[in-house]
Write an enzyme that holds these catalytic residues in place. Structure first.
Site, PDB file in Angstrom:
ATOM      1  N   ARG A 131       8.290  24.887   9.609  1.00  0.00           N
ATOM      2  CA  ARG A 131       7.536  24.440   8.426  1.00  0.00           C
ATOM      3  C   ARG A 131       7.316  25.570   7.423  1.00  0.00           C
ATOM      4  O   ARG A 131       6.521  25.425   6.483  1.00  0.00           O
ATOM      5  CB  ARG A 131       6.172  23.887   8.843  1.00  0.00           C
ATOM      6  CG  ARG A 131       6.216  22.636   9.675  1.00  0.00           C
ATOM      7  CD  ARG A 131       6.390  21.384   8.835  1.00  0.00           C
ATOM      8  NE  ARG A 131       6.277  20.187   9.644  1.00  0.00           N
ATOM      9  CZ  ARG A 131       6.313  18.956   9.143  1.00  0.00           C
ATOM     10  NH1 ARG A 131       6.469  18.746   7.861  1.00  0.00           N
ATOM     11  NH2 ARG A 131       6.217  17.919   9.936  1.00  0.00           N
ATOM     12  N   ASN A 176       9.771   4.061  -0.425  1.00  0.00           N
ATOM     13  CA  ASN A 176       9.846   4.815   0.828  1.00  0.00           C
ATOM     14  C   ASN A 176      11.246   5.383   1.052  1.00  0.00           C
ATOM     15  O   ASN A 176      11.406   6.500   1.532  1.00  0.00           O
ATOM     16  CB  ASN A 176       9.416   3.941   2.013  1.00  0.00           C
ATOM     17  CG  ASN A 176       7.907   3.988   2.209  1.00  0.00           C
ATOM     18  OD1 ASN A 176       7.218   4.777   1.577  1.00  0.00           O
ATOM     19  ND2 ASN A 176       7.398   3.151   3.090  1.00  0.00           N
ATOM     20  N   CYS A 192       6.573   4.579   8.766  1.00  0.00           N
ATOM     21  CA  CYS A 192       7.212   3.780   7.712  1.00  0.00           C
ATOM     22  C   CYS A 192       8.650   4.143   7.352  1.00  0.00           C
ATOM     23  O   CYS A 192       9.489   3.246   7.222  1.00  0.00           O
ATOM     24  CB  CYS A 192       6.366   3.846   6.454  1.00  0.00           C
ATOM     25  SG  CYS A 192       4.848   2.908   6.637  1.00  0.00           S
ATOM     26  N   GLY A 212       8.781  11.966   9.806  1.00  0.00           N
ATOM     27  CA  GLY A 212       8.297  11.039  10.827  1.00  0.00           C
ATOM     28  C   GLY A 212       7.395  10.032  10.161  1.00  0.00           C
ATOM     29  O   GLY A 212       7.485   9.803   8.953  1.00  0.00           O
ATOM     30  N   GLU A 256       0.844  -1.186   0.000  1.00  0.00           N
ATOM     31  CA  GLU A 256       0.000   0.000   0.000  1.00  0.00           C
ATOM     32  C   GLU A 256       0.889   1.249   0.000  1.00  0.00           C
ATOM     33  O   GLU A 256       1.791   1.361   0.797  1.00  0.00           O
ATOM     34  CB  GLU A 256      -0.899  -0.026   1.246  1.00  0.00           C
ATOM     35  CG  GLU A 256      -1.916   1.075   1.267  1.00  0.00           C
ATOM     36  CD  GLU A 256      -2.561   1.255  -0.091  1.00  0.00           C
ATOM     37  OE1 GLU A 256      -3.255   0.351  -0.542  1.00  0.00           O
ATOM     38  OE2 GLU A 256      -2.329   2.311  -0.716  1.00  0.00           O
ATOM     39  N   LYS A 278       2.688  14.899  10.699  1.00  0.00           N
ATOM     40  CA  LYS A 278       2.385  15.760   9.560  1.00  0.00           C
ATOM     41  C   LYS A 278       0.955  16.242   9.753  1.00  0.00           C
ATOM     42  O   LYS A 278       0.261  15.769  10.660  1.00  0.00           O
ATOM     43  CB  LYS A 278       2.539  15.001   8.238  1.00  0.00           C
ATOM     44  CG  LYS A 278       1.629  13.787   8.144  1.00  0.00           C
ATOM     45  CD  LYS A 278       1.831  13.000   6.861  1.00  0.00           C
ATOM     46  CE  LYS A 278       1.041  13.579   5.727  1.00  0.00           C
ATOM     47  NZ  LYS A 278       0.940  12.662   4.574  1.00  0.00           N
TER      48      LYS A 278
HETATM   49  C1  UDX Z   1       1.180  -1.502   9.541  1.00  0.00           C
HETATM   50  C2  UDX Z   1       2.684  -1.546   9.321  1.00  0.00           C
HETATM   51  O1  UDX Z   1       3.302  -0.717  10.269  1.00  0.00           O
HETATM   52  C3  UDX Z   1       3.099  -1.132   7.948  1.00  0.00           C
HETATM   53  O2  UDX Z   1       4.428  -1.450   7.700  1.00  0.00           O
HETATM   54  C4  UDX Z   1       2.332  -1.844   6.976  1.00  0.00           C
HETATM   55  O3  UDX Z   1       2.616  -1.336   5.690  1.00  0.00           O
HETATM   56  C5  UDX Z   1       0.857  -1.861   7.263  1.00  0.00           C
HETATM   57  O4  UDX Z   1       0.584  -2.256   8.575  1.00  0.00           O
HETATM   58  P1  UDX Z   1      -0.502   0.365  10.265  1.00  0.00           P
HETATM   59  O5  UDX Z   1      -1.794  -0.085   9.702  1.00  0.00           O
HETATM   60  O6  UDX Z   1      -0.250   1.829  10.290  1.00  0.00           O
HETATM   61  O7  UDX Z   1       0.733  -0.187   9.459  1.00  0.00           O
HETATM   62  O8  UDX Z   1      -0.290  -0.319  11.694  1.00  0.00           O
HETATM   63  P2  UDX Z   1      -1.237  -0.272  12.952  1.00  0.00           P
HETATM   64  O9  UDX Z   1      -2.066   0.961  12.930  1.00  0.00           O
HETATM   65  O10 UDX Z   1      -0.381  -0.586  14.120  1.00  0.00           O
HETATM   66  O11 UDX Z   1      -2.252  -1.488  12.694  1.00  0.00           O
HETATM   67  C6  UDX Z   1      -1.957  -2.824  12.768  1.00  0.00           C
HETATM   68  C7  UDX Z   1      -3.108  -3.545  13.464  1.00  0.00           C
HETATM   69  O12 UDX Z   1      -2.890  -4.947  13.400  1.00  0.00           O
HETATM   70  C8  UDX Z   1      -3.283  -3.202  14.950  1.00  0.00           C
HETATM   71  O13 UDX Z   1      -4.585  -2.700  15.182  1.00  0.00           O
HETATM   72  C9  UDX Z   1      -3.052  -4.541  15.667  1.00  0.00           C
HETATM   73  O14 UDX Z   1      -3.862  -4.703  16.814  1.00  0.00           O
HETATM   74  C10 UDX Z   1      -3.406  -5.530  14.585  1.00  0.00           C
HETATM   75  N1  UDX Z   1      -2.839  -6.873  14.776  1.00  0.00           N
HETATM   76  C11 UDX Z   1      -1.537  -7.052  15.033  1.00  0.00           C
HETATM   77  C12 UDX Z   1      -3.677  -7.983  14.668  1.00  0.00           C
HETATM   78  O15 UDX Z   1      -4.876  -7.841  14.467  1.00  0.00           O
HETATM   79  N2  UDX Z   1      -3.139  -9.237  14.795  1.00  0.00           N
HETATM   80  C13 UDX Z   1      -1.834  -9.432  15.059  1.00  0.00           C
HETATM   81  O16 UDX Z   1      -1.415 -10.583  15.186  1.00  0.00           O
HETATM   82  C14 UDX Z   1      -0.999  -8.306  15.187  1.00  0.00           C
HETATM   83  C1  UDX Z   2       4.791   7.545   3.522  1.00  0.00           C
HETATM   84  C2  UDX Z   2       4.752   7.396   1.991  1.00  0.00           C
HETATM   85  O1  UDX Z   2       4.531   8.670   1.399  1.00  0.00           O
HETATM   86  C3  UDX Z   2       3.670   6.421   1.582  1.00  0.00           C
HETATM   87  O2  UDX Z   2       3.692   6.208   0.168  1.00  0.00           O
HETATM   88  C4  UDX Z   2       3.898   5.113   2.309  1.00  0.00           C
HETATM   89  O3  UDX Z   2       2.858   4.206   2.001  1.00  0.00           O
HETATM   90  C5  UDX Z   2       3.969   5.307   3.799  1.00  0.00           C
HETATM   91  O4  UDX Z   2       4.962   6.272   4.134  1.00  0.00           O
HETATM   92  P1  UDX Z   2       3.366   8.890   5.311  1.00  0.00           P
HETATM   93  O5  UDX Z   2       4.483   8.536   6.239  1.00  0.00           O
HETATM   94  O6  UDX Z   2       1.970   8.602   5.742  1.00  0.00           O
HETATM   95  O7  UDX Z   2       3.557   8.124   3.918  1.00  0.00           O
HETATM   96  O8  UDX Z   2       3.424  10.456   4.973  1.00  0.00           O
HETATM   97  P2  UDX Z   2       4.321  11.359   4.014  1.00  0.00           P
HETATM   98  O9  UDX Z   2       3.424  12.354   3.392  1.00  0.00           O
HETATM   99  O10 UDX Z   2       5.153  10.560   3.097  1.00  0.00           O
HETATM  100  O11 UDX Z   2       5.248  12.140   5.036  1.00  0.00           O
HETATM  101  C6  UDX Z   2       6.293  11.516   5.759  1.00  0.00           C
HETATM  102  C7  UDX Z   2       7.079  12.547   6.525  1.00  0.00           C
HETATM  103  O12 UDX Z   2       7.839  13.354   5.648  1.00  0.00           O
HETATM  104  C8  UDX Z   2       6.219  13.495   7.362  1.00  0.00           C
HETATM  105  O13 UDX Z   2       6.805  13.667   8.632  1.00  0.00           O
HETATM  106  C9  UDX Z   2       6.242  14.776   6.569  1.00  0.00           C
HETATM  107  O14 UDX Z   2       6.068  15.925   7.366  1.00  0.00           O
HETATM  108  C10 UDX Z   2       7.623  14.723   5.947  1.00  0.00           C
HETATM  109  N1  UDX Z   2       7.692  15.503   4.712  1.00  0.00           N
HETATM  110  C11 UDX Z   2       6.991  15.133   3.607  1.00  0.00           C
HETATM  111  C12 UDX Z   2       8.485  16.637   4.674  1.00  0.00           C
HETATM  112  O15 UDX Z   2       9.139  16.999   5.662  1.00  0.00           O
HETATM  113  N2  UDX Z   2       8.547  17.347   3.503  1.00  0.00           N
HETATM  114  C13 UDX Z   2       7.861  16.993   2.379  1.00  0.00           C
HETATM  115  O16 UDX Z   2       8.004  17.679   1.347  1.00  0.00           O
HETATM  116  C14 UDX Z   2       7.046  15.847   2.443  1.00  0.00           C
END
Ligand code: UDX
Ligand code: UDX
Length: 459
Positions: A437, A227, A279, A276, A168, A342
């Site tokens: 920012r 990423n 990922c 931040g 994703e 962000k």
């Molecule tokens: C996560 C990963 O961090 C990222 O690398 C990946 O691309 C997508 O999944 P995210 O959805 O942001 O991203 O994570 P999080 O919000 O922590 O959700 C994961 C969920 O899985 C939690 O709600 C957790 O309770 C659940 N989980 C975890 C299960 O249901 N079963 C498990 O065995 C472990």
């Molecule tokens: C990122 C990737 O963009 C996405 O494709 C992947 O699936 C998950 O990781 P995300 O972490 O949700 O997504 O947000 P993103 O918009 O990429 O921002 C990441 C960080 O970079 C934030 O802390 C943001 O503030 C910072 N950022 C982004 C900057 O400092 N400057 C920019 O121009 C863009």
């Protein structure tokens, strides 16, 4: 061999990725029943909450979809077993944090949740099931999943599995739009029937030319590489921001000029307090680990440097704040505007605000933290060790009250609309604004009597 029509989907993991991506599938495919399951009962209750502002994930546009689809063809539940049993397709969307202990600690991905999910699928699935990796995973994870699913010693031949990788690419804060209008859909796999079954789902709303089919390993690696490239752009512009401050160049002007080169492109070039999110750091560390594992030490060092610059950016902001406030922030009130990593998300994972706040608290500052969407409990858990030296502010006004300085850390729209003349009146003089920012208009802020430090500009 023909695959049956996909009628029922199960997604394991109702997080920032699983929740919104399944909501968008349900919204676009009314004939498919989508069940999102999670071991965390509290999270499932939040997804099922009548009050839509209690959803566990804040994303613009998400509430509307939940309102439309929930309990029609989109269900949230803790019944993992039965939903696995009845699913034709299972997405694994569980968290994949960096290992904290043992071999590869601090770099490698902890796959224990993915492994346990695969074991559950192996145990409870029935008939022919397509298992889709949604979580970002190290290259070759599909091999592990296959080994668990396709157990040669198993006597039960009625089960059949196909493994696909379908990472994703959504960014938080724009998740619904990214899911609805993706740049590309990547499907890695070996079995064309399974690939086509997944493709058919996306074709409900995505053009065929946006759907890219690759082998499993290219798909897994592409997500890590994408990423890493994105994070690299942030570290590149942040490194230049420091040079701008020294030389009189303006980082916005440099970014504009550099980005107008169509080979480089203008997006993702905003300097800031460091990247931040859950990922970037995790995935680069994983890339570094993989490179070292394959003996590619120079490649590992190259990518490690992206993280080093990111840490350096956060540290240098703290140093500048301390230096400008006459060398000490001890017992001084500092307003922190923005705690999410962000704008437009309530997610604080790896937010630069955490490290910056921790360092300021170490220096003895009293922080007044305000974020439009991050709840007090979340900030509390991030700053657990420092409960007495910071306060949760309910507004920009609260955060600014009697403070010596304000640090703008997240680019929330609300902060672009601050009535600074009112803020100036309630701060202690000299009133410092540290704008990481580039939200503030330099001339206007100076005319109002603020001392302004803007990231990437000569101050
Ligand atoms: C996560 C990963 O961090 C990222 O690398 C990946 O691309 C997508 O999944 P995210 O959805 O942001 O991203 O994570 P999080 O919000 O922590 O959700 C994961 C969920 O899985 C939690 O709600 C957790 O309770 C659940 N989980 C975890 C299960 O249901 N079963 C498990 O065995 C472990
Ligand atoms: C990122 C990737 O963009 C996405 O494709 C992947 O699936 C998950 O990781 P995300 O972490 O949700 O997504 O947000 P993103 O918009 O990429 O921002 C990441 C960080 O970079 C934030 O802390 C943001 O503030 C910072 N950022 C982004 C900057 O400092 N400057 C920019 O121009 C863009």
């Amino acid at each position: 061999m023909g695959l049956k029509q996909i009628k029922k989907i199960c997604c394991i993991g109702a997080g920032y990725v699983g929740g919104p991506s399944m909501a968008v599938i349900a919204n676009n495919c009314p004939e498919i029943e989508v069940n999102v399951v999670d071991i965390n009962e509290n999270r499932i209750n939040q997804w099922n909450s009548k009050e839509l502002s209690n959803l566990p994930v804040f994303e613009p546009g998400l509430k509307n979809i939940i309102k439309r689809c929930r309990n029609k063809n989109l269900y949230f539940s803790t019944d993992i077993v039965n939903n696995i049993k009845s699913a034709d397709m299972i997405f694994i969307s569980v968290n994949t944090p960096t290992k904290t202990k043992g071999i590869g600690a601090g770099q490698a991905i902890d796959l224990k949740w993915v492994e346990s999910s695969a074991r559950e699928v192996s145990k409870y699935a029935s008939g022919e099931t397509i298992v889709v990796e949604k979580s970002t995973l190290p290259v070759k994870t599909a091999a592990m999943i296959k080994k668990i699913l396709i157990n040669p010693s198993s006597k039960n031949n009625s089960k059949k599995f196909h493994v696909l990788s379908n990472p994703e690419f959504l960014a938080e804060g724009t998740a619904i739009n990214d899911l609805q209008k993706p740049d590309r859909i990547l499907i890695g796999g070996e079995n064309s029937f399974a690939i086509n079954a997944l493709k058919k789902i996306y074709l409900h709303w995505v053009n065929e030319d946006k759907i890219l089919e690759t082998n499993l390993w290219s798909s897994e690696l592409s997500k890590l590489a994408a990423n890493a490239f994105l994070a690299q752009r942030i570290s590149s512009i942040n490194s230049i921001s420091a040079l701008c401050e020294e030389t009189g160049a303006d980082v916005n002007e440099v970014a504009l000029a550099v980005g107008m080169d169509s080979r480089i492109g203008s997006k993702f070039l905003n300097a800031g307090p460091g990247f931040g999110g859950s990922c970037f750091k995790k995935d680069i560390l994983n890339l570094v680990y993989l490179c070292n594992h394959y003996g590619l030490n120079q490649v590992a060092t190259y990518w490690q440097q992206i993280i080093e610059i990111n840490n350096w950016q956060k540290n240098r902001i703290v140093k500048i704040v301390v230096e400008k406030l006459f060398g000490s922030v001890a017992d001084k009130k500092i307003g922190i505007l923005g705690f999410s990593f962000k704008a437009d998300t309530n997610d604080t994972r790896e937010s630069p605000a955490i490290e910056i706040c921790k360092e300021l608290l170490e220096e003895g500052a009293i922080l007044q933290i305000y974020d439009p969407k991050v709840e007090k409990e979340k900030i509390e858990s991030e700053l657990r060790a420092y409960s007495r030296k910071w306060n949760y502010a309910n507004s920009v006004f609260d955060a600014a009250k009697s403070s010596d300085a304000i640090i703008l850390l997240t680019e929330w729209q609300e902060f672009r609309e601050i009535r600074w003349e009112e803020i100036h009146e309630i701060m202690r003089l000299p009133a410092w604004i540290f704008d990481t920012r580039n939200i503030c208009n330099v001339n206007r802020m100076k005319a109002l009597g603020f001392c302004l430090w803007s990231l990437g500009k000569q101050n």
